[in-house]
Design a protein around this motif. Structure first.
Motif, short mmCIF file in Angstrom:
data_model
loop_
_atom_site.label_atom_id
_atom_site.label_comp_id
_atom_site.label_asym_id
_atom_site.label_seq_id
_atom_site.Cartn_x
_atom_site.Cartn_y
_atom_site.Cartn_z
N LEU A 231 -67.40 66.27 -10.65
CA LEU A 231 -66.68 65.04 -11.03
C LEU A 231 -65.19 65.26 -10.90
N TYR A 232 -64.68 66.36 -11.46
CA TYR A 232 -63.25 66.64 -11.39
C TYR A 232 -62.78 66.72 -9.94
N GLY A 233 -63.57 67.36 -9.10
CA GLY A 233 -63.21 67.49 -7.69
C GLY A 233 -63.12 66.14 -6.99
N GLU A 234 -64.11 65.29 -7.23
CA GLU A 234 -64.10 63.96 -6.60
C GLU A 234 -62.91 63.13 -7.07
N LEU A 235 -62.59 63.21 -8.37
CA LEU A 235 -61.45 62.47 -8.89
C LEU A 235 -60.14 62.97 -8.28
N LYS A 236 -60.01 64.28 -8.13
CA LYS A 236 -58.79 64.84 -7.55
C LYS A 236 -58.64 64.48 -6.08
N VAL A 237 -59.74 64.41 -5.35
CA VAL A 237 -59.67 64.00 -3.94
C VAL A 237 -59.22 62.54 -3.86
N LEU A 238 -59.76 61.69 -4.72
CA LEU A 238 -59.43 60.27 -4.69
C LEU A 238 -58.02 59.99 -5.20
N LEU A 239 -57.64 60.61 -6.33
CA LEU A 239 -56.40 60.22 -7.03
C LEU A 239 -55.29 61.26 -7.02
N GLY A 240 -55.58 62.45 -6.51
CA GLY A 240 -54.55 63.50 -6.48
C GLY A 240 -54.82 64.57 -7.52
N ALA A 241 -54.20 65.71 -7.32
CA ALA A 241 -54.44 66.89 -8.16
C ALA A 241 -54.01 66.70 -9.61
N SER A 242 -53.06 65.84 -9.87
CA SER A 242 -52.55 65.67 -11.24
C SER A 242 -53.15 64.47 -11.97
N CYS A 243 -54.31 64.00 -11.53
CA CYS A 243 -54.88 62.77 -12.10
C CYS A 243 -55.57 62.99 -13.45
N LEU A 244 -55.85 64.23 -13.83
CA LEU A 244 -56.57 64.49 -15.07
C LEU A 244 -55.59 64.91 -16.16
N GLY A 245 -55.80 64.31 -17.35
CA GLY A 245 -54.96 64.74 -18.48
C GLY A 245 -54.03 63.75 -18.98
#
Length: 94
Positions: free
Chosen positions: A80-94
């Motif tokens: 999940l984290y990987g897919e979100l980072k591909v879609l929104l960028g590396a800093s999208c979590l947090g």
């Protein structure tokens, strides 16, 4: 030999970040990136990883930040984290 070596009898996959997750999953999204395509793909990703973890979006715009709670609940995982980072960028979590 002056090299290093590792010997093991089994390997176990560890879900990075999943164990530490205690609150909602917070996704950072710039207002300029919040177009229809991106939001539809975000919804698809969240539904594929359905679970019982609440999801919130921190929408960042020129007038500050706004928080939104999303309907799909997820099971956090490195996938999940990987897919979100591909879609929104590396800093999208947090």
């Amino acid at each position: 030999d002056d090299g290093n070596s590792i010997h093991c009898y089994s390997i176990e996959t560890i879900e990075a970040g999943a164990a530490e997750q205690t609150g909602p999953l917070v996704i950072r999204l710039n207002e300029t990136d919040a177009n229809r395509e991106t939001l539809e793909e975000l919804d698809r990703i969240l539904r594929v990883h359905s679970g019982n973890q609440e999801v919130q979006v921190r929408l960042i715009g020129g007038d500050g930040e706004r928080m939104f709670k999303l309907q799909p609940m997820v099971a956090t995982s490195s996938d999940l984290y990987g897919e979100l980072k591909v879609l929104l960028g590396a800093s999208c979590l947090g």
